[in-house]
Scaffold this motif. Structure first.
Motif, PDB file in Angstrom:
ATOM      1  N   GLY A 130      -2.726   1.898  -1.497  1.00 13.64           N
ATOM      2  CA  GLY A 130      -1.561   1.836  -0.822  1.00 13.64           C
ATOM      3  C   GLY A 130      -0.498   1.602  -1.661  1.00 13.64           C
ATOM      4  N   LYS A 131      -0.609   0.487  -2.417  1.00 12.61           N
ATOM      5  CA  LYS A 131       0.329  -0.026  -3.456  1.00 12.61           C
ATOM      6  C   LYS A 131       0.500   1.069  -4.596  1.00 12.61           C
ATOM      7  CE  LYS A 131       1.190  -3.468  -6.660  1.00 12.61           C
ATOM      8  NZ  LYS A 131       0.895  -5.152  -7.224  1.00 12.61           N
ATOM      9  N   LEU A 190       0.285   4.418  -4.190  1.00  5.45           N
ATOM     10  CA  LEU A 190       0.846   5.646  -3.654  1.00  5.45           C
ATOM     11  C   LEU A 190       2.317   5.128  -3.339  1.00  5.45           C
ATOM     12  CD1 LEU A 190      -2.114   6.441  -1.283  1.00  5.45           C
ATOM     13  CD2 LEU A 190      -1.270   7.653  -3.404  1.00  5.45           C
ATOM     14  N   THR A 191       2.694   3.976  -2.862  1.00  3.91           N
ATOM     15  CA  THR A 191       3.999   3.416  -2.509  1.00  3.91           C
ATOM     16  C   THR A 191       4.828   2.795  -3.292  1.00  3.91           C
ATOM     17  OG1 THR A 191       3.336   1.609  -1.439  1.00  3.91           O
ATOM     18  CG2 THR A 191       2.879   3.673   0.000  1.00  3.91           C
ATOM     19  N   GLY A 192       4.167   2.119  -4.245  1.00  2.18           N
ATOM     20  CA  GLY A 192       5.018   1.120  -5.162  1.00  2.18           C
ATOM     21  C   GLY A 192       5.032  -0.231  -4.511  1.00  2.18           C
ATOM     22  N   LEU A 193       4.767  -0.444  -3.442  1.00  2.74           N
ATOM     23  CA  LEU A 193       5.032  -1.498  -2.447  1.00  2.74           C
ATOM     24  C   LEU A 193       3.667  -2.330  -2.384  1.00  2.74           C
ATOM     25  CD1 LEU A 193       7.114   0.415   0.286  1.00  2.74           C
ATOM     26  CD2 LEU A 193       7.976  -1.105  -1.761  1.00  2.74           C
TER      27      LEU A 193
END
Length: 397
Positions: free
Chosen positions: A387-388, A390-393
């Motif tokens: 998830g990180k 993919l989103t950069g978050l």
């Protein structure tokens, strides 16, 4: 005139995608050697070992694994085989097709303990430990997880303090494979300089490794707690090239790669058991494999099994090309362990009540995979890694 094309080979239910075409002769030889060893030394006994909750003769098994080059096999020098990462993956698949506990023995030895020394140790440390570990003379373990800090190793409480030129280690580690049979423990501890790694001979004063009992998963595996009660070590016990959490995490990435392959071994064992059972078990006057619902299950199982093996091959090629990213290993571990569990559970439904019997491998693999799903990064942690990416978050904190 155009040349007459060669006839296509028949469909092979054991290799429906023709993935063997991706292998070299050397790859196949490695796979054959490990498969034969597992067939001779593990499969005749594994149900009994699992039922008894022990892995007898583990030291002899380790020496035999060393003799076929399976310990630290993708490392180079110091008595290691220097095999490719694809070959190491194939070995993990064959070992876990026998039992996850056997693959865990090899993974912890080679990808965690030996790799930590090989990657972060001094030349003296490498010469002292690696040849004996590669031969199976010395078993190693890897102490990172703590009773209160599993997915968050940065919160570890085990600490090391300087006392003159020595180090003094105090703390506890939990769920440590090979712990009570190891000759050396790679222990990660908090210091005034950050997290550092130490090589702890297990005969050191203040070190103990009580074995963990009453497990319902990985029963044919040695699992221990590590207790460090003011263990005094010389200055040269420190791994000089490992600073911060990146050291142990890099070791874990190396071991997770083996799980990507290994989990497909457990899945293959269950699929083969279900396919054989479906061909021979009769109900309502014909084999249950002749019914549409059973065929649908088998088709879906075959899809996920061989897609998972193809994914493992792809990651292995990237690893050998030095292009494999940690996030890609998370991709493989998350997918393949999750799908392997589903294959095992579906196989259990095909075998009916026989699916829970140790006469068949299905329930043993299913319960083992519940541990594999959790260790070296839970499914949730790998979802967050992806998830990180993919989103950069960052959703960890």
């Amino acid at each position: 005139m155009p040349a007459t094309p060669s006839p296509l080979p028949p469909f092979d239910p054991s290799d429906p995608l023709g993935l063997d075409d991706l292998l070299t002769d050397e790859d196949r030889a490695v796979r054959s050697t490990v498969r034969q060893w597992a067939a001779d030394r593990v499969l005749p006994h594994i149900a009994d070992w699992y039922e008894r909750g022990e892995l007898p003769d583990i030291r002899e098994l380790a020496r035999e694994l060393g003799a076929i080059g399976a310990l630290g096999m993708s490392l180079t020098g110091y008595g290691c085989a220097g095999a490719s990462h694809v070959q190491y993956g194939l070995a993990c698949l064959e070992l876990e097709a026998a039992d996850s506990g056997i693959r865990s023995l090899v993974s912890v030895q080679g990808s965690l303990a030996m790799y930590a020394i090989w990657r972060f140790g001094s030349e003296e440390q490498k010469r002292q430990w690696l040849p004996r570990m590669a031969s199976g003379e010395v078993i190693g373990c890897f102490g990172l997880t703590e009773p209160d800090h599993g997915s968050d190793p940065a919160g570890m409480r085990t600490h090391a303090k300087r006392d003159g030129t020595d180090w003094v280690l105090t703390g506890r580690k939990m769920w440590i494979t090979n712990g009570s049979v190891a000759g050396v423990a790679v222990v990660w501890a908090r210091t005034d300089e950050g997290i550092r790694g130490f090589l702890v001979p297990t005969d050191s004063a203040g070190f103990s490794a009580p074995e963990i009992k009453h497990k319902w998963s990985l029963r044919a595996s040695v699992t221990s707690e590590l207790v460090l009660d003011e263990v005094r070590l010389p200055a040269d016990a420190l791994l000089p090239e490992a600073r911060g959490l990146g050291g142990p995490l890099r070791c874990l990435s190396h071991a997770r790669y083996g799980i990507v392959w290994g989990s497909m071994g457990a899945a293959r064992s269950c699929f083969e058991a279900a396919l054989d059972y479906a061909r021979t078990r009769e109900q309502f006057g014909k084999p249950i494999g002749a019914f549409q619902l059973t065929q649908a299950k088998l088709a879906d199982m075959a899809l996920e099994l061989h897609k998972g093996v193809l994914l493992a091959h792809h990651l292995g090629r990237r690893f050998d090309a030095r292009r494999l990213l940690p996030e890609q290993i998370s991709f493989g571990k998350l997918n393949n362990v999750r799908e392997a569990l589903d294959i095992c559970r579906t196989a259990r439904t095909i075998l009916g009540a026989n699916g829970i019997s140790l006469e068949y491998p299905v329930m043993r693999h299913a319960t083992n995979l519940e541990s594999v799903l959790t260790y070296e990064g839970t499914a949730e942690m790998h979802q967050l890694v992806l998830g990180k990416a993919l989103t950069g978050l960052d959703a960890f904190r």
